[in-house]
Write a protein that holds these residues in place. Sequence first.
Motif, PDB file in Angstrom:
ATOM      1  N   PRO A   1       0.825  -1.219   0.000  1.00  0.00           N
ATOM      2  CA  PRO A   1       0.000   0.000   0.000  1.00  0.00           C
ATOM      3  C   PRO A   1       0.856   1.264   0.000  1.00  0.00           C
ATOM      4  CG  PRO A   1       0.164  -0.855   2.221  1.00  0.00           C
ATOM      5  CD  PRO A   1       0.959  -1.793   1.348  1.00  0.00           C
ATOM      6  N   LYS A   2       0.323   2.319  -0.579  1.00  0.00           N
ATOM      7  CA  LYS A   2       0.991   3.615  -0.486  1.00  0.00           C
ATOM      8  C   LYS A   2       0.845   4.170   0.926  1.00  0.00           C
ATOM      9  CE  LYS A   2       0.447   4.891  -5.360  1.00  0.00           C
ATOM     10  NZ  LYS A   2      -0.140   5.874  -6.300  1.00  0.00           N
ATOM     11  N   LYS A   3      -0.323   3.904   1.530  1.00  0.00           N
ATOM     12  CA  LYS A   3      -0.578   4.348   2.901  1.00  0.00           C
ATOM     13  C   LYS A   3      -1.130   3.171   3.703  1.00  0.00           C
ATOM     14  CE  LYS A   3      -1.670   9.238   1.941  1.00  0.00           C
ATOM     15  NZ  LYS A   3      -1.386   9.229   0.497  1.00  0.00           N
ATOM     16  N   LEU A   4      -0.660   3.038   4.955  1.00  0.00           N
ATOM     17  CA  LEU A   4      -1.177   2.036   5.882  1.00  0.00           C
ATOM     18  C   LEU A   4      -1.697   2.765   7.115  1.00  0.00           C
ATOM     19  CD1 LEU A   4      -1.579  -0.905   6.849  1.00  0.00           C
ATOM     20  CD2 LEU A   4       0.763  -0.810   7.760  1.00  0.00           C
ATOM     21  N   ILE A   5      -2.992   2.610   7.403  1.00  0.00           N
ATOM     22  CA  ILE A   5      -3.608   3.254   8.557  1.00  0.00           C
ATOM     23  C   ILE A   5      -3.791   2.211   9.660  1.00  0.00           C
ATOM     24  CG2 ILE A   5      -5.509   4.674   9.392  1.00  0.00           C
ATOM     25  CD1 ILE A   5      -4.046   5.907   7.019  1.00  0.00           C
ATOM     26  N   LEU A   6      -3.183   2.449  10.808  1.00  0.00           N
ATOM     27  CA  LEU A   6      -3.367   1.596  11.982  1.00  0.00           C
ATOM     28  C   LEU A   6      -4.383   2.302  12.872  1.00  0.00           C
ATOM     29  CD1 LEU A   6       0.433   0.935  12.651  1.00  0.00           C
ATOM     30  CD2 LEU A   6      -1.110  -0.403  11.209  1.00  0.00           C
ATOM     31  N   ASN A   7      -5.640   1.880  12.789  1.00  0.00           N
ATOM     32  CA  ASN A   7      -6.720   2.673  13.376  1.00  0.00           C
ATOM     33  C   ASN A   7      -7.072   2.235  14.803  1.00  0.00           C
ATOM     34  OD1 ASN A   7      -8.609   4.666  13.548  1.00  0.00           O
ATOM     35  ND2 ASN A   7     -10.101   3.722  12.175  1.00  0.00           N
ATOM     36  N   GLY A   8      -6.080   2.233  15.671  1.00  0.00           N
ATOM     37  CA  GLY A   8      -6.314   2.058  17.097  1.00  0.00           C
ATOM     38  C   GLY A   8      -6.300   0.632  17.608  1.00  0.00           C
ATOM     39  N   ASP A   9      -5.928   0.480  18.867  1.00  0.00           N
ATOM     40  CA  ASP A   9      -5.871  -0.805  19.571  1.00  0.00           C
ATOM     41  C   ASP A   9      -4.971  -1.813  18.858  1.00  0.00           C
ATOM     42  OD1 ASP A   9      -7.597   0.366  21.310  1.00  0.00           O
ATOM     43  OD2 ASP A   9      -9.279  -0.969  20.955  1.00  0.00           O
ATOM     44  N   ILE A  10      -3.863  -1.326  18.343  1.00  0.00           N
ATOM     45  CA  ILE A  10      -2.902  -2.225  17.701  1.00  0.00           C
ATOM     46  C   ILE A  10      -2.127  -2.984  18.780  1.00  0.00           C
ATOM     47  CG2 ILE A  10      -0.964  -2.404  16.102  1.00  0.00           C
ATOM     48  CD1 ILE A  10      -3.629  -1.429  14.870  1.00  0.00           C
ATOM     49  N   ILE A  11      -1.561  -2.255  19.727  1.00  0.00           N
ATOM     50  CA  ILE A  11      -0.931  -2.859  20.898  1.00  0.00           C
ATOM     51  C   ILE A  11      -1.902  -2.715  22.063  1.00  0.00           C
ATOM     52  CG2 ILE A  11       1.065  -2.841  22.445  1.00  0.00           C
ATOM     53  CD1 ILE A  11       2.609  -1.370  20.252  1.00  0.00           C
ATOM     54  N   ASP A  12      -2.193  -3.820  22.743  1.00  0.00           N
ATOM     55  CA  ASP A  12      -3.125  -3.755  23.869  1.00  0.00           C
ATOM     56  C   ASP A  12      -2.354  -3.442  25.153  1.00  0.00           C
ATOM     57  OD1 ASP A  12      -5.105  -4.172  25.837  1.00  0.00           O
ATOM     58  OD2 ASP A  12      -6.187  -5.489  24.465  1.00  0.00           O
ATOM     59  N   ILE A  13      -2.150  -2.136  25.385  1.00  0.00           N
ATOM     60  CA  ILE A  13      -1.383  -1.704  26.557  1.00  0.00           C
ATOM     61  C   ILE A  13      -2.171  -1.939  27.839  1.00  0.00           C
ATOM     62  CG2 ILE A  13      -0.238   0.276  27.643  1.00  0.00           C
ATOM     63  CD1 ILE A  13       0.308   1.370  24.851  1.00  0.00           C
ATOM     64  N   TRP A  14      -3.504  -1.917  27.759  1.00  0.00           N
ATOM     65  CA  TRP A  14      -4.334  -2.194  28.930  1.00  0.00           C
ATOM     66  C   TRP A  14      -4.002  -3.559  29.542  1.00  0.00           C
ATOM     67  CZ3 TRP A  14     -10.204  -0.785  28.098  1.00  0.00           C
ATOM     68  CH2 TRP A  14     -10.348   0.619  28.147  1.00  0.00           C
ATOM     69  N   GLN A  15      -3.841  -4.552  28.671  1.00  0.00           N
ATOM     70  CA  GLN A  15      -3.642  -5.922  29.135  1.00  0.00           C
ATOM     71  C   GLN A  15      -2.219  -6.425  28.894  1.00  0.00           C
ATOM     72  OE1 GLN A  15      -7.710  -6.478  27.038  1.00  0.00           O
ATOM     73  NE2 GLN A  15      -7.254  -8.450  27.948  1.00  0.00           N
ATOM     74  N   PHE A  16      -1.312  -5.479  28.656  1.00  0.00           N
ATOM     75  CA  PHE A  16       0.066  -5.874  28.345  1.00  0.00           C
ATOM     76  C   PHE A  16       0.721  -6.575  29.543  1.00  0.00           C
ATOM     77  CE2 PHE A  16       4.644  -5.137  28.252  1.00  0.00           C
ATOM     78  CZ  PHE A  16       4.954  -5.629  26.991  1.00  0.00           C
TER      79      PHE A  16
END
Length: 306
Positions: A35-50
Motif C-alpha cells: 500500500p501507499k498508505k497504511l492506517i493503523l486505526n487504534g488498539d494495535i498494541i493492547d497496553i491495557w492488558q500488556f
Amino acid sequence: MKKRKIELAVISDVHLGTYGCHADELITYLNSIQPKKLILNGDIIDIWQFSKRYFPPSHLKVLRKIIGMASKGTEVYYITGNHDEMLRKFSDTSMGNFKIMNKLVLNLDGKKAWIFHGDVFDVSIQNAKWLAKLGGYGYDLLILINSFLNWCLSKMGREKYSLSKKIKNSVKGAVKYINNFEKTAAELAIENEYDYVVCGHIHQPKKEIYENKYGSCTYLNSGDWVENLTALEYSFKRWRIYHYNHDRLSPFFVDEDLKEMDMNDLIASITDKEVNIEDVTEEHLSEKEEENIDKDFLDDKGLSQD
C-alpha cells in the motif's frame, strides 16, 4: 507471491499482547500487499492488558513488519485507540514515514475521509474506565475459551464457532450499542461534510451508505484481527472489506465493484490518463496480440492472478 499494489489499507483492533490476537495471519496479509498508505486505526498494541509474560515472537514480527513497510516508503499512520491510549501523549509525532495521531483526514480522489478509532463514542470508557478494562479482561478470557472450543471442533471435523459473535448478535443491548455507534459516526460525518467515515473499536466490519435530510456518507469499519480478521482497502477509487479467511487467495480485481468497470476506466484509475483501448487495438493489433498486451499490462500493475 506477488504483492497487490493498493492505495490505502486500514487495520484496527489487532490487540498485540493478548491471547486472541491472530498475529501470524496478519503478517501473511501484510506480506501480500504493497500500500501507499497504511492506517493503523487504534488498539494495535493492547497496553491495557500488556504483560511481560505474554508477547510471543509473532506479535513482535508484526511490529517489525510495520516498521519495515515504513522504511521502504509506505506512509504509516498510527491512530490511537482506547487500549493504546498511552500513546496519545505522543500525538502529532513523526518519525520518517511513521506518524502518530488521534485522528486523520485524507483527500481520496477529491473526496474527504475522516478516520478515527471510535472510542470517543463509548460512554463506559469515558465515565468508568475501570469497568471497561474489566470488560477487556473478560473478553480476552472468552476468546481464550473460544480458542480451546474451536480446537476441539476442528479435531471433530466441524466448523469453528464464535462465542463472542453469538453473544453480540443475541444481546439486544449490544446490538443497539453497535447500531447507535454506526449512526452517530455517520451523522457527524454528514454534518461535517465528510464523504467517508472510517472507524474501528466495535470489531464489526462494515461498509454502508447512510443518508439523512442533510446529505449522505459512506460508513466504514475495519473490524478486527481477533474475531473477524478483516481490513479495509481503498484502490481504483473504491473501498472494499478484506476478509482474510475468504480473500487471502483471491486477487483484488475480482471485487464486485470492479466487475462493472470497463478496461478504459480501470486503466484510467491506475494511470490517471485517458486511454482508449479500442483505438489502439483496432489499428495495430490482432485479437491474439490484444490479449497478450492486456495480460502484460495487468502483470505490470500487479493485478495478475498468477
